[in-house]
Design a protein around this motif. Structure first.
Motif, PDB file in Angstrom:
ATOM      1  N   VAL A 223      -7.669   0.385  -6.740  1.00  0.00           N
ATOM      2  CA  VAL A 223      -7.153   1.476  -7.555  1.00  0.00           C
ATOM      3  C   VAL A 223      -6.773   2.609  -6.617  1.00  0.00           C
ATOM      4  N   PHE A 224      -5.542   3.051  -6.702  1.00  0.00           N
ATOM      5  CA  PHE A 224      -5.069   4.148  -5.879  1.00  0.00           C
ATOM      6  C   PHE A 224      -4.919   5.385  -6.759  1.00  0.00           C
ATOM      7  N   VAL A 225      -5.585   6.465  -6.366  1.00  0.00           N
ATOM      8  CA  VAL A 225      -5.520   7.709  -7.123  1.00  0.00           C
ATOM      9  C   VAL A 225      -4.674   8.689  -6.323  1.00  0.00           C
ATOM     10  N   THR A 226      -3.640   9.178  -6.949  1.00  0.00           N
ATOM     11  CA  THR A 226      -2.801  10.168  -6.289  1.00  0.00           C
ATOM     12  C   THR A 226      -2.935  11.480  -7.036  1.00  0.00           C
ATOM     13  N   ALA A 227      -2.996  12.556  -6.280  1.00  0.00           N
ATOM     14  CA  ALA A 227      -3.129  13.876  -6.883  1.00  0.00           C
ATOM     15  C   ALA A 227      -1.750  14.497  -7.049  1.00  0.00           C
ATOM     16  N   ALA A 228      -1.530  15.118  -8.177  1.00  0.00           N
ATOM     17  CA  ALA A 228      -0.262  15.784  -8.449  1.00  0.00           C
ATOM     18  C   ALA A 228      -0.410  17.267  -8.121  1.00  0.00           C
ATOM     19  N   PRO A 229       0.672  17.932  -7.746  1.00  0.00           N
ATOM     20  CA  PRO A 229       0.594  19.371  -7.500  1.00  0.00           C
ATOM     21  C   PRO A 229       0.151  20.106  -8.766  1.00  0.00           C
ATOM     22  N   LEU A 230      -0.497  21.247  -8.550  1.00  0.00           N
ATOM     23  CA  LEU A 230      -0.992  22.035  -9.675  1.00  0.00           C
ATOM     24  C   LEU A 230       0.170  22.589 -10.488  1.00  0.00           C
ATOM     25  N   ALA A 231      -0.009  22.640 -11.817  1.00  0.00           N
ATOM     26  CA  ALA A 231       1.037  23.184 -12.689  1.00  0.00           C
ATOM     27  C   ALA A 231       1.153  24.695 -12.491  1.00  0.00           C
ATOM     28  N   SER A 232       0.024  25.399 -12.516  1.00  0.00           N
ATOM     29  CA  SER A 232       0.025  26.837 -12.227  1.00  0.00           C
ATOM     30  C   SER A 232      -0.665  27.018 -10.883  1.00  0.00           C
ATOM     31  N   GLN A 233       0.133  27.245  -9.862  1.00  0.00           N
ATOM     32  CA  GLN A 233      -0.398  27.294  -8.509  1.00  0.00           C
ATOM     33  C   GLN A 233      -1.105  28.612  -8.232  1.00  0.00           C
ATOM     34  N   VAL A 234      -2.106  28.532  -7.368  1.00  0.00           N
ATOM     35  CA  VAL A 234      -2.839  29.709  -6.919  1.00  0.00           C
ATOM     36  C   VAL A 234      -1.966  30.425  -5.890  1.00  0.00           C
ATOM     37  N   PRO A 235      -1.889  31.784  -5.916  1.00  0.00           N
ATOM     38  CA  PRO A 235      -1.048  32.477  -4.936  1.00  0.00           C
ATOM     39  C   PRO A 235      -1.567  32.258  -3.510  1.00  0.00           C
TER      40      PRO A 235
END
Length: 153
Positions: free
Chosen positions: A69-81
């Motif tokens: 099982v490969f888990v990939t992380a997606a970029p955050l929807a509301s990014q931290v400054p």
């Protein structure tokens, strides 16, 4: 090395028939249905089912392997400054040692944002902001002290 011999010519004791016999041996050995030491194969035997079934050979258990099982992380929807511009400004115009540290934490914040690690991004963002404020304060104090020293002396 003998200068009379050339590199392109074989040595004097060369026998081409010996060499060709090594390259092209006689006919291969006949095919054996079951070579010595190998168990017989069971092509018509069905594959066993169930958790405690035996393998293709008697007494051998079946091992079931789960797919990877490969888990990939997606970029955050509301990014931290990440305060990257502020870090570059404090590095160039205020106190550069703290500005460089703030720039490193700003880049780490950006990487954490892209890899979907909100907690790490928040921690790095707060550290970058604190370093930027410290660099700005230190730079202003140094500039004020330089002005006072130049006026008084």
């Amino acid at each position: 090395m003998d200068p009379s011999q050339s590199f392109n010519q074989p040595p004097g004791a060369w026998n081409s028939s010996e060499k060709s016999a090594m390259l092209y041996p006689s006919a291969p050995p006949p095919y054996q249905a079951n070579p010595a030491g190998y168990p017989p194969s069971f092509p018509s035997q069905p594959f066993p089912q169930g958790p405690y079934a035996q393998g293709p050979y008697p007494g051998q258990p079946v091992v079931a392997v789960q797919p990877a099982v490969f888990v990939t992380a997606a970029p955050l929807a509301s990014q931290v400054p990440d305060y990257l511009g502020y870090s570059i400004f404090t590095m160039l115009c205020c106190f550069w040692p703290l500005g460089i540290a703030a720039l490193i934490f700003s880049c780490s914040t950006r990487n954490a944002n892209f890899s979907g690690q909100r907690e790490l991004a928040g921690k790095n963002s707060k550290t970058a902001l604190n370093l930027n404020h410290a660099a700005l304060g230190t730079g202003l104090i140094i500039i004020v002290l330089l002005i006072i020293v130049n006026i008084v002396f």
